[in-house]
Design an enzyme around this catalytic site. Structure first.
Site: not given
Ligand code: NAP
Length: 254
Positions: A160, A164
């Site tokens: 991961y 990133k």
């Molecule tokens: P999340 O709630 O799991 O949302 C991620 C979304 O991306 C989900 O709707 C997921 O669909 C979708 N997804 C996954 N694989 C996909 C694909 N191959 N094609 C299209 N859609 C896809 O996670 P989040 O925390 O909001 O994360 C959003 C972004 O922020 C990510 O890039 C993550 O790495 C980044 N981020 C998050 C955090 C944190 O602490 N939350 C911190 C730093 C960065 P499904 O649910 O159907 O799988």
């Protein structure tokens, strides 16, 4: 729009913004933030996701137009097909992502591939198509969702963090390449944010994670969405190639 141009409500209301992974968490909050600006919001998530229909209702309830664009971001042909229906794009947000903890010795080839594919190839496939449109328009903004772990590294999340870190370098390269065409490219690097992705790691993880930030808490999806909205707006017209930390002070640059 050039700095100093006057605000044109009709044109700005018609802004078209595409958000990947919009079915949940940060992506959903970003899509709703654009909807509040009355943008036309194109929302992507996996074809298997049931969340997009509900999101569309919420976006339309805010008086904005919504188009569903389901596709696996890691599938080049699907992404190309999705862009066949898009004539104009003002903002692209590469947000879709996955997370799974594993020590490096336990990561299989296919898990490594999937992690890099969803994050890095996904951002590349969408940016490549968006850049073609935005170069023609001589206007556009791309915002990539990176992570503080792409800056710090993290045990048990080497795949991961590597993905990133790649997104951060991709952001800077694209910013240099597209600047002469009037297109800005930035990234938001969130710290821990309370979304289903993080909630799935359990209460203990969340407590420990919160403790490592000077602000002693995790962020909200809306706090990330605010930064994305700013970077994609004309208020950020002199900002490109930046990695904006929205991280409770977990990483301090400068
Ligand atoms: P999340 O709630 O799991 O949302 C991620 C979304 O991306 C989900 O709707 C997921 O669909 C979708 N997804 C996954 N694989 C996909 C694909 N191959 N094609 C299209 N859609 C896809 O996670 P989040 O925390 O909001 O994360 C959003 C972004 O922020 C990510 O890039 C993550 O790495 C980044 N981020 C998050 C955090 C944190 O602490 N939350 C911190 C730093 C960065 P499904 O649910 O159907 O799988």
């Amino acid at each position: 729009m050039q700095p100093g141009d006057s605000f044109d409500p009709a044109r700005d209301r018609a802004m078209t913004c595409l958000v990947t992974g919009a079915g949940s968490g940060i992506g959903r909050a970003i899509a709703l933030a654009f909807a509040r600006e009355r943008a036309h919001v194109i929302v992507n998530d996996l074809p298997s996701s049931a969340a997009l229909d509900e999101l569309r209702k919420d976006i339309e309830a805010l008086g904005a137009r919504c188009t569903l664009a389901a596709a696996d971001v890691a599938d080049a042909a699907s992404v190309r097909g999705l862009f066949a229906d898009i004539e104009r794009l003002d903002v692209l947000v590469n947000n879709a992502g996955i997370l799974r903890e594993a020590p490096v010795t336990e990561i299989s080839d296919s898990e490594w591939d999937r992690m890099i594919k969803v994050h890095l190839y996904g951002a590349f496939y969408f940016s490549r198509e968006a850049a073609r449109l935005m170069q023609k328009q001589r206007r556009g903004a791309i915002v990539n969702i990176a992570s503080d772990l792409g800056q710090l590294g993290c045990e048990n999340l080497s795949h991961y963090s590597a993905a990133k870190g790649g997104i951060i370098a991709f952001t800077k390269s694209l910013a240099r390449e597209l600047a002469p065409h009037g297109v800005r490219v930035n990234a938001v690097a969130p710290g821990g944010v309370l979304t289903p992705m993080v909630e799935a790691l359990g209460a203990r993880y969340i407590e420990e994670e919160a403790a490592r930030y000077p602000l002693k808490r995790l962020g909200t999806p809306e706090e990330i969405a605010q930064a994305v909205r700013f970077l994609s707006s004309d208020a950020a017209s002199f900002i490109t190639g930046q990695i904006v930390g929205v991280n409770g002070g977990g990483v301090m640059n400068g």
